[in-house]
Write a protein that holds these residues in place. Structure first.
Motif, PDB file in Angstrom:
ATOM      1  N   ASP A  87     -11.963  -0.501  -6.277  1.00 33.79           N
ATOM      2  CA  ASP A  87     -13.122   0.381  -6.294  1.00 33.79           C
ATOM      3  C   ASP A  87     -14.200  -0.327  -7.071  1.00 33.79           C
ATOM      4  O   ASP A  87     -13.991  -1.407  -7.577  1.00 33.79           O
ATOM      5  CB  ASP A  87     -12.773   1.742  -6.892  1.00 33.79           C
ATOM      6  CG  ASP A  87     -12.191   1.616  -8.280  1.00 33.79           C
ATOM      7  OD1 ASP A  87     -11.174   2.253  -8.546  1.00 33.79           O
ATOM      8  OD2 ASP A  87     -12.764   0.862  -9.101  1.00 33.79           O
ATOM      9  N   LEU A 118      -8.277  -2.041   4.645  1.00 31.82           N
ATOM     10  CA  LEU A 118      -7.632  -0.798   4.198  1.00 31.82           C
ATOM     11  C   LEU A 118      -7.179  -0.949   2.748  1.00 31.82           C
ATOM     12  O   LEU A 118      -7.375  -0.053   1.922  1.00 31.82           O
ATOM     13  CB  LEU A 118      -6.423  -0.487   5.101  1.00 31.82           C
ATOM     14  CG  LEU A 118      -5.650   0.780   4.734  1.00 31.82           C
ATOM     15  CD1 LEU A 118      -6.525   2.012   4.883  1.00 31.82           C
ATOM     16  CD2 LEU A 118      -4.403   0.925   5.594  1.00 31.82           C
ATOM     17  N   CYS A 144     -17.295   3.384   2.053  1.00 32.57           N
ATOM     18  CA  CYS A 144     -16.275   4.069   1.264  1.00 32.57           C
ATOM     19  C   CYS A 144     -16.343   3.673  -0.206  1.00 32.57           C
ATOM     20  O   CYS A 144     -16.282   4.532  -1.077  1.00 32.57           O
ATOM     21  CB  CYS A 144     -14.901   3.747   1.836  1.00 32.57           C
ATOM     22  SG  CYS A 144     -13.568   4.536   0.966  1.00 32.57           S
ATOM     23  N   LEU A 191       0.826  -1.204   0.000  1.00 33.80           N
ATOM     24  CA  LEU A 191       0.000   0.000   0.000  1.00 33.80           C
ATOM     25  C   LEU A 191       0.861   1.256   0.000  1.00 33.80           C
ATOM     26  O   LEU A 191       0.517   2.253  -0.632  1.00 33.80           O
ATOM     27  CB  LEU A 191      -0.933  -0.008   1.217  1.00 33.80           C
ATOM     28  CG  LEU A 191      -1.999  -1.105   1.183  1.00 33.80           C
ATOM     29  CD1 LEU A 191      -2.840  -1.066   2.436  1.00 33.80           C
ATOM     30  CD2 LEU A 191      -2.887  -0.974  -0.036  1.00 33.80           C
ATOM     31  N   TYR A 192       1.990   1.193   0.680  1.00 29.83           N
ATOM     32  CA  TYR A 192       2.886   2.356   0.666  1.00 29.83           C
ATOM     33  C   TYR A 192       3.402   2.607  -0.746  1.00 29.83           C
ATOM     34  O   TYR A 192       3.424   3.734  -1.229  1.00 29.83           O
ATOM     35  CB  TYR A 192       4.048   2.127   1.624  1.00 29.83           C
ATOM     36  CG  TYR A 192       4.968   3.319   1.701  1.00 29.83           C
ATOM     37  CD1 TYR A 192       6.145   3.376   0.962  1.00 29.83           C
ATOM     38  CD2 TYR A 192       4.628   4.411   2.493  1.00 29.83           C
ATOM     39  CE1 TYR A 192       6.963   4.489   1.025  1.00 29.83           C
ATOM     40  CE2 TYR A 192       5.438   5.521   2.552  1.00 29.83           C
ATOM     41  CZ  TYR A 192       6.604   5.556   1.816  1.00 29.83           C
ATOM     42  OH  TYR A 192       7.415   6.660   1.867  1.00 29.83           O
ATOM     43  N   VAL A 222      -5.843  -4.548   7.886  1.00 29.35           N
ATOM     44  CA  VAL A 222      -5.028  -4.109   6.745  1.00 29.35           C
ATOM     45  C   VAL A 222      -5.680  -4.531   5.436  1.00 29.35           C
ATOM     46  O   VAL A 222      -5.623  -3.813   4.441  1.00 29.35           O
ATOM     47  CB  VAL A 222      -3.595  -4.684   6.845  1.00 29.35           C
ATOM     48  CG1 VAL A 222      -2.752  -4.161   5.708  1.00 29.35           C
ATOM     49  CG2 VAL A 222      -2.967  -4.283   8.168  1.00 29.35           C
ATOM     50  N   HIS A 269       2.005   1.744  -3.431  1.00 32.01           N
ATOM     51  CA  HIS A 269       0.895   2.228  -4.239  1.00 32.01           C
ATOM     52  C   HIS A 269       0.712   3.729  -4.070  1.00 32.01           C
ATOM     53  O   HIS A 269       0.434   4.452  -5.023  1.00 32.01           O
ATOM     54  CB  HIS A 269      -0.376   1.481  -3.838  1.00 32.01           C
ATOM     55  CG  HIS A 269      -1.616   2.040  -4.444  1.00 32.01           C
ATOM     56  ND1 HIS A 269      -1.959   1.848  -5.771  1.00 32.01           N
ATOM     57  CD2 HIS A 269      -2.603   2.795  -3.913  1.00 32.01           C
ATOM     58  CE1 HIS A 269      -3.094   2.450  -6.019  1.00 32.01           C
ATOM     59  NE2 HIS A 269      -3.523   3.037  -4.922  1.00 32.01           N
ATOM     60  N   MET A 270       0.882   4.201  -2.841  1.00 26.99           N
ATOM     61  CA  MET A 270       0.689   5.628  -2.602  1.00 26.99           C
ATOM     62  C   MET A 270       1.751   6.458  -3.312  1.00 26.99           C
ATOM     63  O   MET A 270       1.503   7.603  -3.688  1.00 26.99           O
ATOM     64  CB  MET A 270       0.747   5.915  -1.097  1.00 26.99           C
ATOM     65  CG  MET A 270       0.349   7.330  -0.779  1.00 26.99           C
ATOM     66  SD  MET A 270      -0.288   7.498   0.862  1.00 26.99           S
ATOM     67  CE  MET A 270       1.108   7.019   1.820  1.00 26.99           C
ATOM     68  N   MET A 272     -10.048  -0.642   0.401  1.00 23.82           N
ATOM     69  CA  MET A 272     -10.481   0.736   0.158  1.00 23.82           C
ATOM     70  C   MET A 272      -9.516   1.483  -0.748  1.00 23.82           C
ATOM     71  O   MET A 272      -9.915   2.402  -1.451  1.00 23.82           O
ATOM     72  CB  MET A 272     -10.626   1.474   1.487  1.00 23.82           C
ATOM     73  CG  MET A 272     -11.871   1.058   2.238  1.00 23.82           C
ATOM     74  SD  MET A 272     -12.232   2.111   3.640  1.00 23.82           S
ATOM     75  CE  MET A 272     -11.254   1.336   4.907  1.00 23.82           C
ATOM     76  N   MET A 273      -8.232   1.066  -0.707  1.00 26.05           N
ATOM     77  CA  MET A 273      -7.266   1.791  -1.538  1.00 26.05           C
ATOM     78  C   MET A 273      -7.133   1.206  -2.936  1.00 26.05           C
ATOM     79  O   MET A 273      -6.954   1.928  -3.901  1.00 26.05           O
ATOM     80  CB  MET A 273      -5.894   1.781  -0.857  1.00 26.05           C
ATOM     81  CG  MET A 273      -5.821   2.751   0.297  1.00 26.05           C
ATOM     82  SD  MET A 273      -4.255   2.677   1.136  1.00 26.05           S
ATOM     83  CE  MET A 273      -3.192   3.509  -0.025  1.00 26.05           C
TER      84      MET A 273
END
Lengths: 172, 794
Positions: free
Chosen positions: B94, B87, B128, B54-55, B84, B57-58, B90-91
């Protein structure tokens, strides 16, 4: 709220929370453009700007920009308060929060945000309650499996006992 | 396989990369390790791996291979992994991704989990990124949770329901009963969620709105509790008790009180109380006041309350905080049309905000200032607006310029002021004005005949200061061409006259013609103006001739065409030059393409009705002189007739298809024009004299459209040359004359001359036509006229 972005003075994204469905490409485009627009603004300028068909509310705390996109009917001033509340929560949680805390513990920043906002709206208006919930969830995260058959109201007592057990057994 | 690095170490490694390339390398290595880990069976570090992904990805790198891992982790019994995993969902997921459907079942299970924190994860994720199908599937579950006894869950379920209603409007019905009962909760979080849900339901459906109107007293009660009762440490923000809840309740009250007297009455007292008791020294108090003001102005409040609200906005305008000023102006904008006088009181402050540093504030102030302009304050307001225009940011220039024009048009105290204002705008922001400005200004100038002298002097001076502002240059050229004689006379009552010689004027126009900053349109204006001066000056006609002939070989087609036509005017039609280049008649407002659509029935309409572009290009040989002549001729007539134009070169736009490569071609084209084959229609001889015969036939094209064909023939022994026809029709009929097929009639009927006349008779008046015939035979000029009262075939 449609989305919230946190980014540094150099334009590096530190957190992004999207409450509307958009493709990755669109998200990247919006992020890039919005970051550019906000960074171009001078220090004394208004915290509100119109961008595309959205209202953007942003505030700078130290080296981080907190930027929210709200809809037409939303109250800009209260959004500033929401941003401030989130910063206060982070501050309480991390103890004098700084950008590095958010970089190295980004998943915790998300957890806190998700305990404060849900679906783009504030879910809990009391700071204390949000922090309490985070604390409990963190304990569960660290120590618990979630097979407790007991009902929710007893959860508090059980976590208390959990803490006791930890103390007794000297676990770290 | 490299050992998996803890999350924080990886972050450190990425941050210490000195170049983009190095960073990419680190990330690629890590992603490979993560992918390998994912393929392995359960180990303790799954949540760390996903967090690492996820990091990454950000930072903007692709992470779609983590989607299935998210799905797996959500189903895990470990809370850490669930957390996690959700989380990640959600990231990375979609509603457009297929994998999102796979988590529906997990969410469903977790919604009924015994642990509230697990339920909370599921609710958060659903709210979300829940797609419409997921929402439909899980709506009953959410409704059940709305009725649970756990406040922690109830507040989340309420907001989740809001998301569901936004996604699937019909499901709103499902939540109405539970939403109603939630209002009696004490927990602020639940109340807040309930108010948001009710707001959403009411906004979606008017029937639901009606049903929820009954809750107004309850809402008022809750608000009173918040505003009046004592300090509650949990929810207090700088002295305001739970501002978030207050703002939401006020917003709901606004929706419920809109257009409803009873509901509005019920909240009057409360709103007055909130407005007076809320502390406005901090942002949070102002947030509540702002929402209160919005509510007061939107419902059917009593006048005292409205005045209170506007006064609050007035106070906001004087606030040091720029945000508050911005908010105030946004709100004032909404009510400026309804409460105009109240807003007028704050005009001074608003105008001061025009000078603010911030572009957003400036924009708001501009909009508001333009709305506040009225007949009484036009002079002072315009002064401020013009000062603003000279220093305003580029993105606001066009808006400011058009706003100023509108205001000037509506409230101009005098014509001279109006012209001055427009000129000022053109000099400061000429590049940003709209295209219609030029013809509008020209029309205004022709209408103000007493100021022609003044205008042309001013424009001449302006031309020398700045040649780059195209609209200004265009208007200046037009005026110099039109009123050059006034300029040369050298005396003017209104302003100090400039002593110019003919050479100076021609120099000025030539500079415009040759400047690289002039657009083709501007050059066209300048060329025409030069041509017009040929009748207004005495000494330098040769110079004009040479200028015009130079442009006869210009690359630009439009300029070349004009130059060639003017050349022709010098050579072959010199006798007509004076008449052709006479002063323009007063242009009627409606004939300049105004969008109100009604065509004026005034006389003296230009031959091409309506189109702005054609106005500009048809400015050259307008037979203004002939108009005057024809009217003189028809002086005794009762009906004011509408003159048509038939000079060969007049309809330059009609001949746009003509390629004008060399000077002679255009005129040859006139001669070689093949008439459209006549439909067999009854012809009638309308004129027969001295061997010249004129026949007329007509054909109905449409309900009001008619084509008349005039044919002339010569049965004498000698050739006839310079044969021209002119026609005039009753006032309401529109006339367009096409170019004649030839302009000479050889002897003994060697060839016939045909000319088409297109008529439009929308009012279906009795159609009559007066035709004037003019030709040269055996050296003498013959002119005659005939009136046609009945048309064959009609």
């Amino acid at each position: 709220m449609q989305f919230m972005l946190l980014f540094s003075r150099q334009g590096k994204l530190r957190l992004q929370k999207w409450y509307v469905p958009l493709s990755d490409k669109e998200k990247k485009k919006i992020t890039r453009e919005l970051v550019q627009t906000v960074l171009a603004r001078k220090p004394k300028m208004c915290s509100f700007l119109e961008w595309r068909d959205l209202k953007i509310v942003y505030k700078r705390y130290a080296s981080l920009y907190f930027c929210c996109a709200i809809e037409d009917q939303d109250n800009e001033l209260i959004t500033l308060e929401i941003i401030h509340r989130y910063v206060e929560l982070l501050d309480k949680y991390f103890g004098s929060v700084c950008e590095l805390d958010i970089i190295f513990n980004f998943e915790k920043a998300y957890f806190i945000l998700d305990e404060f906002l849900l679906g783009g709206e504030a879910q809990e208006t009391s700071k204390k309650n949000v922090l309490k919930a985070i604390e409990q969830a963190d304990l569960l995260h660290k120590y618990g499996n979630v097979h407790h058959p007991n009902k929710n109201s007893k959860c508090w007592t059980l976590t208390f006992f959990q803490n006791l057990t930890i103390f007794v057994h000297g676990q770290t | 396989m490299s050992p998996s690095v803890p999350l924080q170490e990886m972050i450190r490694a990425i941050r210490s990369a000195r170049t983009q390339c190095e960073e990419r390398g680190v990330i690629q290595r890590e992603c490979a390790a993560i992918r390998a880990q994912f393929r392995q069976t359960d180990n303790g570090g799954r949540s760390h791996n996903l967090a690492k992904l996820l990091y990454v990805h950000m930072l903007g790198y692709p992470a779609h291979f983590g989607q299935m891992e998210c799905v797996r982790m959500i189903a895990s019994p470990r809370y850490s992994e669930k957390r996690v995993g959700y989380l990640g969902a959600m990231m990375l997921l979609d509603e457009k991704q297929d994998a999102s459907l796979l988590i529906t079942n997990s969410i469903k299970n977790d919604l009924s989990h015994s642990n509230q924190y697990v339920q909370s994860l599921a609710l958060c994720t659903l709210a979300c990124m829940g797609s419409a199908e997921m929402c439909r599937d899980l709506a009953p579950e959410i409704d059940r949770l709305l009725r649970s006894s756990n406040s922690y869950i109830k507040k989340k379920a309420a907001l989740c329901a809001v998301h569901i209603v936004r996604k699937v409007h019909d499901l709103g019905e499902l939540f109405v009963p539970s939403a109603r009962s939630l209002l009696s909760e004490k927990n602020h979080g639940v109340l807040h969620g309930a108010v948001v849900l009710i707001t959403e339901l009411c906004e979606r459906s008017p029937e639901t709105l009606e049903r929820f109107r009954k809750t107004v007293p309850d809402l008022v009660q809750i608000m009173k509790g918040l505003v009046i009762s004592g300090y509650s440490p949990d929810h207090d923000v700088a002295g305001v008790s739970d501002p978030f809840l207050q703002v939401r309740i006020l917003r709901l009250l606004r929706i419920l009180g809109r257009n409803n007297e009873a509901a509005s009455d019920a909240m009057n007292d409360l709103l007055a109380q909130v407005a007076t008791n809320t502390d406005s020294t901090k942002t949070v108090g102002n947030a509540v006041l702002y929402e209160t003001v919005l509510t007061v102005l939107d419902i059917k409040s009593e006048s005292g309350l409205r005045v209170l609200a506007v006064n609050i906005l007035g106070r906001f305008l004087l606030n040091n905080d720029r945000n508050i000023r911005y908010i105030a102006m946004t709100s004032l904008q909404k009510i400026v049309s309804t409460d105009h006088n109240a807003v007028q009181r704050h005009r001074g402050t608003i105008v001061d905000c025009l000078k603010d540093q911030d572009a957003s504030v400036k924009r708001r102030a501009l909009e508001l200032s333009l709305a506040l302009v009225s007949a009484s304050n036009i002079r002072s307001m315009m002064k401020e607006l013009l000062i603003f225009l000279s220093s305003c940011p580029p993105e606001l220039r066009a808006q400011a310029a058009s706003g100023i024009f509108n205001a000037a048009e509506r409230y101009a105290p005098s014509k001279r002021w109006h012209i001055d204002t427009i000129l000022h705008v053109l000099t400061t922001a000429g590049g940003d004005v709209r295209d219609e400005t030029v013809p509008n200004l020209i029309q205004l100038i022709t209408n103000t005949s007493e100021l022609h002298c003044y205008t042309v002097h001013k424009l001449y001076r302006a031309l020398f200061t700045d040649i780059s502002q195209q609209p200004l240059v265009q208007v200046a050229c037009w005026c110099i061409g039109e009123y050059g004689d006034l300029l040369l006379k050298g005396e003017c009552q209104e302003t100090e006259a400039v002593q110019v010689t003919e050479d100076d004027v021609l120099d000025a126009l030539e500079i415009v013609l040759q400047s690289h900053m002039s657009t083709p349109t501007t050059r066209g204006f300048a060329l025409t103006a030069t041509m017009k001066l040929s009748t207004r000056i005495t000494d330098n006609v040769d110079r004009i001739r040479s200028i015009v002939s130079i442009y006869g070989s210009c690359i630009d087609v439009e300029l070349q065409q004009r130059a060639v036509e003017y050349n022709a005017l010098f050579k072959k039609y010199d006798h007509m030059r004076a008449a052709v280049l006479e002063r323009m008649p007063v242009i009627q407002k409606n004939s300049l393409g105004q969008t109100n659509g009604e065509l004026s029935e005034e006389p003296m309409k230009e031959s091409q009705p309506g189109k702005v572009k054609q106005e500009e290009t048809a400015l050259p040989p307008q037979p203004a002189g002939q108009v005057v002549d024809l009217l003189d001729l028809l002086g005794g007539s009762q009906e004011p007739l509408q003159p048509g134009s038939s000079v060969g070169g007049s309809a330059s736009t009609q001949l746009t298809a003509a390629p004008s490569s060399a000077g002679g071609d255009l005129l040859d084209l006139l001669g070689g024009f093949e008439p459209t084959p006549l439909a067999p229609a009854p012809t009638v001889t309308v004129y027969e004299k001295n061997g010249v015969t004129l026949t007329l036939s007509c054909e109905q094209q449409s309900e009001s459209g008619l084509t008349v064909t005039l044919t002339a023939s010569n049965s004498t022994d000698s050739d006839i040359s310079g044969f021209t026809l002119q026609a005039a029709v009753p006032k309401s009929v529109q006339l367009q004359m096409r170019a004649p097929s030839r302009d000479s009639l050889p002897a003994h009927g060697g060839a016939k001359l045909t000319q088409l006349v297109v008529l439009n008779n929308p009012n279906k008046v009795n159609l009559k036509m007066r035709i004037r015939v003019s030709y040269t035979c055996q050296g003498s000029v013959v002119q005659d006229m005939v009136q046609v009262d009945s048309f064959p075939g009609l």
